[in-house]
Design an enzyme around this catalytic site. Structure first.
Site, PDB file in Angstrom:
ATOM      1  N   SER A  18     -16.439  -1.469  -4.129  1.00 30.81           N
ATOM      2  CA  SER A  18     -16.073  -0.059  -4.290  1.00 30.81           C
ATOM      3  C   SER A  18     -15.396   0.084  -5.650  1.00 30.81           C
ATOM      4  CB  SER A  18     -15.150   0.400  -3.154  1.00 30.81           C
ATOM      5  OG  SER A  18     -14.059  -0.484  -3.006  1.00 30.81           O
ATOM      6  N   GLU A  20     -12.807   2.514  -8.338  1.00 31.25           N
ATOM      7  CA  GLU A  20     -11.736   3.510  -8.410  1.00 31.25           C
ATOM      8  C   GLU A  20     -11.733   4.209  -9.769  1.00 31.25           C
ATOM      9  OE1 GLU A  20      -7.973   2.409  -6.624  1.00 31.25           O
ATOM     10  OE2 GLU A  20      -6.929   3.205  -8.383  1.00 31.25           O
ATOM     11  N   THR A  51      -7.779   8.447  -7.757  1.00 25.85           N
ATOM     12  CA  THR A  51      -6.315   8.399  -7.637  1.00 25.85           C
ATOM     13  C   THR A  51      -5.715   9.800  -7.662  1.00 25.85           C
ATOM     14  OG1 THR A  51      -5.937   8.225 -10.010  1.00 25.85           O
ATOM     15  CG2 THR A  51      -6.188   6.164  -8.789  1.00 25.85           C
ATOM     16  N   ASP A 111       5.141   7.332  -5.749  1.00 25.54           N
ATOM     17  CA  ASP A 111       6.436   7.025  -6.378  1.00 25.54           C
ATOM     18  C   ASP A 111       7.101   8.304  -6.834  1.00 25.54           C
ATOM     19  OD1 ASP A 111       6.553   4.163  -6.296  1.00 25.54           O
ATOM     20  OD2 ASP A 111       4.844   4.200  -7.682  1.00 25.54           O
ATOM     21  N   LYS A 167       2.375  -0.204   9.041  1.00 27.45           N
ATOM     22  CA  LYS A 167       1.377   0.730   8.508  1.00 27.45           C
ATOM     23  C   LYS A 167       0.029   0.516   9.200  1.00 27.45           C
ATOM     24  CE  LYS A 167       1.032   0.206   3.940  1.00 27.45           C
ATOM     25  NZ  LYS A 167       1.328   0.366   2.502  1.00 27.45           N
ATOM     26  N   PHE A 218       0.814  -1.810 -17.569  1.00 27.88           N
ATOM     27  CA  PHE A 218       0.580  -1.512 -16.153  1.00 27.88           C
ATOM     28  C   PHE A 218       1.289  -2.518 -15.263  1.00 27.88           C
ATOM     29  CE2 PHE A 218      -3.782   0.660 -16.772  1.00 27.88           C
ATOM     30  CZ  PHE A 218      -3.138   1.847 -17.049  1.00 27.88           C
ATOM     31  N   HIS A 268     -12.646  -4.267  -4.628  1.00 27.95           N
ATOM     32  CA  HIS A 268     -12.431  -2.885  -5.077  1.00 27.95           C
ATOM     33  C   HIS A 268     -12.062  -2.952  -6.557  1.00 27.95           C
ATOM     34  CE1 HIS A 268     -11.162   1.353  -4.661  1.00 27.95           C
ATOM     35  NE2 HIS A 268     -10.113   1.038  -5.384  1.00 27.95           N
TER      36      HIS A 268
HETATM   37  P1  FAD Z   1       4.822   2.082   1.518  1.00 29.00           P
HETATM   38  O1  FAD Z   1       3.858   1.331   2.351  1.00 29.00           O
HETATM   39  O2  FAD Z   1       5.567   3.194   2.142  1.00 29.00           O
HETATM   40  O3  FAD Z   1       5.861   1.017   0.908  1.00 29.00           O
HETATM   41  C1  FAD Z   1       6.776   1.417  -0.100  1.00 29.00           C
HETATM   42  C2  FAD Z   1       7.987   0.515  -0.090  1.00 29.00           C
HETATM   43  O4  FAD Z   1       8.769   0.779   1.080  1.00 29.00           O
HETATM   44  C3  FAD Z   1       7.674  -0.982  -0.026  1.00 29.00           C
HETATM   45  O5  FAD Z   1       8.646  -1.642  -0.784  1.00 29.00           O
HETATM   46  C4  FAD Z   1       7.807  -1.338   1.441  1.00 29.00           C
HETATM   47  O6  FAD Z   1       8.185  -2.684   1.622  1.00 29.00           O
HETATM   48  C5  FAD Z   1       8.933  -0.402   1.864  1.00 29.00           C
HETATM   49  N1  FAD Z   1       8.830   0.031   3.265  1.00 29.00           N
HETATM   50  C6  FAD Z   1       7.755   0.575   3.875  1.00 29.00           C
HETATM   51  N2  FAD Z   1       8.046   0.870   5.153  1.00 29.00           N
HETATM   52  C7  FAD Z   1       9.333   0.526   5.353  1.00 29.00           C
HETATM   53  C8  FAD Z   1      10.240   0.618   6.445  1.00 29.00           C
HETATM   54  N3  FAD Z   1       9.852   1.115   7.618  1.00 29.00           N
HETATM   55  N4  FAD Z   1      11.504   0.164   6.271  1.00 29.00           N
HETATM   56  C9  FAD Z   1      11.919  -0.337   5.087  1.00 29.00           C
HETATM   57  N5  FAD Z   1      11.101  -0.446   4.005  1.00 29.00           N
HETATM   58  C10 FAD Z   1       9.835  -0.011   4.142  1.00 29.00           C
HETATM   59  N6  FAD Z   1       0.230   5.716  -6.625  1.00 29.00           N
HETATM   60  C11 FAD Z   1      -0.020   6.994  -6.956  1.00 29.00           C
HETATM   61  O7  FAD Z   1       0.900   7.734  -7.324  1.00 29.00           O
HETATM   62  N7  FAD Z   1      -1.290   7.518  -6.904  1.00 29.00           N
HETATM   63  C12 FAD Z   1      -2.354   6.781  -6.495  1.00 29.00           C
HETATM   64  O8  FAD Z   1      -3.485   7.266  -6.453  1.00 29.00           O
HETATM   65  C13 FAD Z   1      -2.117   5.421  -6.129  1.00 29.00           C
HETATM   66  N8  FAD Z   1      -3.136   4.631  -5.700  1.00 29.00           N
HETATM   67  C14 FAD Z   1      -2.860   3.356  -5.267  1.00 29.00           C
HETATM   68  C15 FAD Z   1      -3.922   2.580  -4.748  1.00 29.00           C
HETATM   69  C16 FAD Z   1      -3.674   1.279  -4.286  1.00 29.00           C
HETATM   70  C17 FAD Z   1      -4.823   0.491  -3.717  1.00 29.00           C
HETATM   71  C18 FAD Z   1      -2.352   0.750  -4.361  1.00 29.00           C
HETATM   72  C19 FAD Z   1      -2.106  -0.660  -3.885  1.00 29.00           C
HETATM   73  C20 FAD Z   1      -1.315   1.498  -4.883  1.00 29.00           C
HETATM   74  C21 FAD Z   1      -1.538   2.812  -5.334  1.00 29.00           C
HETATM   75  N9  FAD Z   1      -0.515   3.616  -5.829  1.00 29.00           N
HETATM   76  C22 FAD Z   1      -0.781   4.912  -6.204  1.00 29.00           C
HETATM   77  C23 FAD Z   1       0.842   3.090  -6.000  1.00 29.00           C
HETATM   78  C24 FAD Z   1       1.723   3.369  -4.773  1.00 29.00           C
HETATM   79  O9  FAD Z   1       1.884   4.747  -4.568  1.00 29.00           O
HETATM   80  C25 FAD Z   1       3.088   2.715  -5.036  1.00 29.00           C
HETATM   81  O10 FAD Z   1       2.961   1.321  -5.060  1.00 29.00           O
HETATM   82  C26 FAD Z   1       4.192   3.134  -4.084  1.00 29.00           C
HETATM   83  O11 FAD Z   1       5.435   2.640  -4.621  1.00 29.00           O
HETATM   84  C27 FAD Z   1       4.085   2.544  -2.684  1.00 29.00           C
HETATM   85  O12 FAD Z   1       3.110   3.172  -1.966  1.00 29.00           O
HETATM   86  P2  FAD Z   1       2.731   2.564  -0.502  1.00 29.00           P
HETATM   87  O13 FAD Z   1       1.788   3.528   0.088  1.00 29.00           O
HETATM   88  O14 FAD Z   1       2.299   1.171  -0.609  1.00 29.00           O
HETATM   89  O15 FAD Z   1       4.166   2.693   0.214  1.00 29.00           O
END
Ligand code: FAD
Length: 286
Positions: A18, A20, A51, A111, A167, A218, A268
């Site tokens: 896939s 991106e 994204t 973020d 998750k 990055f 990916h």
């Molecule tokens: P989460 O899964 O919520 O995790 C975030 C942090 O919180 C982690 O440190 C985790 O350990 C912690 N955490 C989670 N749940 C808990 C809990 N219950 N208790 C305590 N701590 C917890 N960013 C963008 O802005 N736009 C995009 O399009 C984008 N695409 C991405 C695509 C991929 C494949 C990846 C891997 C990342 C992408 N990101 C993107 C970056 C992402 O948004 C950041 O890495 C963000 O900081 C974390 O997102 P997450 O969904 O992994 O968060």
């Protein structure tokens, strides 16, 4: 191993791929992306993802790009982050996705811009995934992000694993990793999360190496480690773009081979809105 692809190809690897994109920021970028998309369609990916929010892109830009890909008869998934969102915002957005014929999304926390702003009604991506499932049942294939080298804000590696497992249990269908250049980190992550009962497919995110400054920038931001030997070799090439590309192609081809041979369920590619680096990799993997 290599086979010439010529001007037209089908997926030359033996497993799902896939691609991106990010939403283009200028009319010229949009025109270029049309050509890039068409060049990549020929590789028959399972889907494209687009994204959201990264670098200030808007949800409109993401949706437009996804709709353009769907209109070309390809599968496409918007990235969707919940940072700052309310339940009502998300509900409206899900309705918009459904109306556009979208069946797949990448659900993320996102973020806070430069550390400012507020989280909104969702604290973690797991809460977003649970909400999407509660609102829309099985309509969407939900991809989530994961971090074989540990998310930069995680309290500990164990807490990050636990957050990922939560998750998955909230309803994720499959996961895509942050990019990495150390396959051991990926294999260990997969083994550990499986031991915790999270056994959805974990697809490695692959970042082709095309520019050393861009890669360093990055990687510092997202916490992906560039191994010392790769960093030093890249530095030693200075401004020699062709040498950087050739070295990067070798390194990333080897990484993809290790992942494929080790049982990764697909790859990916973070295309950076370019077709040539990804197609060169696919050619080497054929
Ligand atoms: P989460 O899964 O919520 O995790 C975030 C942090 O919180 C982690 O440190 C985790 O350990 C912690 N955490 C989670 N749940 C808990 C809990 N219950 N208790 C305590 N701590 C917890 N960013 C963008 O802005 N736009 C995009 O399009 C984008 N695409 C991405 C695509 C991929 C494949 C990846 C891997 C990342 C992408 N990101 C993107 C970056 C992402 O948004 C950041 O890495 C963000 O900081 C974390 O997102 P997450 O969904 O992994 O968060």
């Amino acid at each position: 191993m290599s086979s010439r692809l010529g001007g037209c190809m089908s997926n030359p690897t033996s497993f799902p791929i896939s691609f991106e994109f990010f939403p283009p920021k200028t009319p010229a970028g949009a025109d270029k992306l049309v050509q890039v998309r068409h060049a990549l369609y020929a590789a028959r990916p399972a889907f494209f993802s687009v994204t959201y929010g990264a670098g200030g892109s808007t949800q409109d830009g993401t949706l437009q790009q996804v709709q353009a890909i769907l209109a070309d008869g390809q599968d496409a998934a918007p990235h969707f982050s919940c940072i700052g969102a309310t339940r009502d915002n998300v509900r409206l957005q899900l309705a918009q996705f459904k109306a556009a014929g979208i069946r797949r999304m990448v659900a993320l926390r996102g973020d806070l811009p430069s550390g400012h702003g507020t989280f909104g009604e969702f604290r973690y991506a797991s809460e977003l995934v649970a909400f999407i499932r509660a609102e829309t049942g099985d309509h969407f294939h939900i991809e989530v992000g994961c971090y074989p080298e540990v998310h930069p804000q995680a309290k500990s590696p164990e807490a990050d694993i636990q957050a990922y497992v939560t998750k998955v249990k909230a309803g994720a269908t499959s996961a895509i990793t942050q990019y990495f250049y150390n396959s051991d980190a990926y294999f260990r992550f997969v083994q550990e999360v499986q031991q915790h009962g999270a056994d959805i497919p974990v697809v490695p995110g692959i970042m082709p190496i095309i520019s050393s400054t861009q890669l360093m920038r990055f990687s510092d931001a997202c916490g992906a480690e560039i191994p010392r030997w790769i960093r030093l070799r890249l530095q030693s090439f200075g401004d020699d773009v062709e040498a950087i590309k050739a070295f990067g192609l070798d390194v990333v081809t080897d990484l993809c081979e290790q992942l494929r041979q080790g049982g990764a369920p697909g790859l990916h590619f973070y295309t950076m809105n370019q077709s040539a680096p990804t197609l060169a990799l696919l050619e080497r993997l054929a």
